[in-house]
Design an enzyme around this catalytic site. Sequence first.
Site, mmCIF file in Angstrom:
data_model
loop_
_atom_site.group_PDB
_atom_site.id
_atom_site.type_symbol
_atom_site.label_atom_id
_atom_site.label_comp_id
_atom_site.label_asym_id
_atom_site.label_seq_id
_atom_site.Cartn_x
_atom_site.Cartn_y
_atom_site.Cartn_z
ATOM 1 N N THR A 12 -68.157 -59.709 -68.196
ATOM 2 C CA THR A 12 -69.471 -59.444 -67.491
ATOM 3 C C THR A 12 -70.379 -60.237 -68.260
ATOM 4 O O THR A 12 -71.018 -59.651 -69.466
ATOM 5 C CB THR A 12 -69.602 -57.899 -66.648
ATOM 6 N N LYS A 52 -71.013 -61.225 -59.501
ATOM 7 C CA LYS A 52 -70.600 -59.754 -60.449
ATOM 8 C C LYS A 52 -72.379 -59.251 -60.141
ATOM 9 O O LYS A 52 -72.793 -58.521 -59.681
ATOM 10 C CB LYS A 52 -70.416 -60.289 -61.551
#
Length: 276
Positions: free
Chosen positions: A99, A176
């Site tokens: 991420t 995300k």
Amino acid sequence: MGKKIGFIGLGTMGFPMAANLKKAGFEVIGFDAWKGVYEKAEAAGFTMVDTVKEVAELADEAVISMVRDYAQNVDVIFGENGILSAQNTDGKTVIVMSTLSPDAMNELGARVESESGLKLISAAVSGGASGAAAGTLSIMTSGAEEIVKGFTPYFDAMGSNTFYYGAEAGNSQVAKLVNNMILGINMNAVAEGLKLGAHYGLPQEEIIKLLHVSTGDSWVARNWSDVSEWTADTALAVLQKDLKATYEESIKHNLEMPFNALSSIQLFHSMGKEKK
């Protein structure tokens, strides 16, 4: 589809993801900076090597990076004995499943493709360690569509739902952030609702049952027994990092997102945890 897949970063998420690739019939060529995981990895059937360079050379067509952050990805790809130092990598693809911020992912992709014959796609994941172990992750992909679609068997081995968000590598990271922003806001809401119920002596388990069958239902409510146990130094810290990243995106692009900003500040307090 090649049988050898490179996998860098065999931590809490990475190890079970790699294990599911192995179960699906792929040969996993693994590397982790912490050598303590090697015995466990070899017992699981992974082929473990000493350098990232070897991972890139042995992988048939793709190397997955599941390391912690942007700096570690830069080191893995561009560092000494990194992916770009390997021979015969033209046409192979780096699949970044870490991420990162959208801009950082775009910069990483542009640099990889300008400095080598490699391609880069992004594949952020949601579902936590339990989803990684069960092979039920939600995988948010972006990058060249034909490359992403070609790696569907890899994604199917690790997750139960794969989504495509366009050619920009950073787009999957936006998806995300959207998911985790809504998660964080919802966690604050459920925690505050339960606080009000507790003030009046209502049994928490009955409130949770009500939410399950009423308009207050959500993933958080249905998984509250697990979510309520998230700790300040693990899952909550990771979620707050994403809420803060979303806040930074809102400032950068002049987007009003006050619920996200408040949730990032209140997260630990609402969940009754001490920030470390």
